[in-house]
Scaffold this active site. Structure first.
Site, PDB file in Angstrom:
ATOM      1  N   ASP A 177       0.830  -1.214   0.000  1.00  0.00           N
ATOM      2  CA  ASP A 177       0.000   0.000   0.000  1.00  0.00           C
ATOM      3  C   ASP A 177       0.865   1.266   0.000  1.00  0.00           C
ATOM      4  O   ASP A 177       0.389   2.335  -0.370  1.00  0.00           O
ATOM      5  CB  ASP A 177      -0.918   0.003   1.237  1.00  0.00           C
TER       6      ASP A 177
ATOM      7  N   TYR B  28      11.208   3.354   0.779  1.00  0.00           N
ATOM      8  CA  TYR B  28      10.699   1.982   0.719  1.00  0.00           C
ATOM      9  C   TYR B  28       9.637   1.874  -0.378  1.00  0.00           C
ATOM     10  O   TYR B  28       9.706   0.988  -1.236  1.00  0.00           O
ATOM     11  CB  TYR B  28      10.111   1.593   2.087  1.00  0.00           C
TER      12      TYR B  28
ATOM     13  N   LYS C 269       9.768  -0.254  -3.836  1.00  0.00           N
ATOM     14  CA  LYS C 269       8.773  -1.302  -4.120  1.00  0.00           C
ATOM     15  C   LYS C 269       8.054  -1.004  -5.446  1.00  0.00           C
ATOM     16  O   LYS C 269       7.751  -1.920  -6.210  1.00  0.00           O
ATOM     17  CB  LYS C 269       7.747  -1.394  -2.982  1.00  0.00           C
TER      18      LYS C 269
END
Ligand code: NAP
Length: 286
Positions: free
Chosen positions: A101, A127, A131
């Site tokens: 998310d 992060y 991703k």
């Protein structure tokens, strides 16, 4: 069907092993057996295993540390994913890759609409950026792929990359008699990795079409509401105070709203039911 599972020691990896359907021949791969940063090793191991499908749950997951260890985050979450995608391409097998998310920015509160699969990502921390890079690689190098985004994971194994998880931390602090202060203005869908693992197996075995999927529990809550429910279900009476996120400054910015929704059919039970199952499993395992 033979499946190679990368990240087998993690909390989702552990639950994918526990929920594995009987007729799936699963080859669990830990970092020791195959470091995803090592391109030759990835190719060698996957070639040896000769799976029909590769599932990648491995990741660099330390959200705050990633702001400093930028290269390392990308080495695992982007370069590592490219190594896996290249090997899959070479041996001609599909890849199911787990994402997050945190590829979304959260917008401005009060936002009350979930993020759906087709919404445009815009990560606000390293992060999330790393991703999202991994997602782009999978999507653009490998036609036969699933990208599964989920959120706020917790499982009985605890996140090896984070040294625990949120429910374990709350339970430990409450049992130690600490007064708890928990953020009440960040919203997400806490997701039990056991239920997510069942959703992942359904996605694969029901032969849904390739593409991007959001798989989380239904409903949403703030971290404070989540913590309160953990204590209630565990039968622990502890002091808990709601606070604003600005009271706990963190290195990485976090989306204030990262609730995922799906229009693609793999729905899990409510987050409260997922948590109930977790508390029961923790009790059963002593
Ligand atoms: N945790 C969350 O809240 C959350 C939320 C949304 C999405 N996700 C995504 O969900 C997936 C699973 O997360 P999780 O909570 O199960 O994480 P986890 O428990 O930390 O598991 C991650 C696994 O990746 C392995 N790993 C790390 N670096 C590696 C490398 N270089 N080569 C091979 N393996 C490596 C770790 O191995 P070691 O055991 O040796 O450290 C660990 O077993 C990840 O893709 C994550 O980005 C997580």
């Amino acid at each position: 069907m033979k499946v190679a599972l990368i990240g087998a020691n993690g909390q989702l990896g552990t639950d994918l092993i526990r929920t594995k359907p009987e007729y799936v021949d699963l080859d669990p791969l830990t970092r020791k057996e195959m470091d995803v940063r090592d391109k030759d090793k990835v190719e060698e191991v996957l070639y040896e295993v000769k799976p029909d499908l590769v599932i990648n749950t491995s990741a660099y997951v330390k959200v705050d540390l990633a702001e400093e260890e930028v290269e390392e985050a990308f080495r695992v979450n982007a370069v590592g994913v490219k190594n896996i995608a290249d090997a899959c391409l070479k041996i001609g097998v599909p890849l199911l890759h787990i994402s997050t998310d945190y590829v979304f920015d959260g917008g401005k509160l009060p936002k009350r609409e979930p993020y759906y699969e087709e919404d445009t990502p815009n990560p606000i921390n390293i992060y999330g950026v790393s991703k999202l890079a991994g997602e782009h690689i999978v999507r653009n190098y490998l036609e036969e792929h699933y990208i599964v985004r989920s959120s706020s994971l917790y499982g009985v194994a605890g996140a090896s990359g984070k040294g625990g998880n949120f429910p374990y931390t709350i339970l430990r602090k409450a049992k130690a008699g600490e007064n708890l202060k928990v953020v009440n203005d960040i919203y997400m869908v806490p997701t039990h990795t056991y239920d997510l693992a069942e959703g992942v197996w359904r996605l694969v075995l029901e032969e849904h079409s390739y593409g991007t999927y959001h798989i989380t529990h239904t409903g949403y809550c703030s971290w404070y509401e989540f913590a309160k429910k953990i204590l209630e279900l565990a039968g622990i009476d502890a002091q808990i105070e709601p606070v604003k996120h600005t009271e706990f400054p963190t290195k990485a910015r976090r989306p204030l709203w990262s609730v995922l929704g799906t229009k693609k059919g793999i729905e899990l039970r409510s987050w409260e039911e997922g948590l109930e199952r977790f508390v029961r499993m923790v009790k059963d395992e002593g």
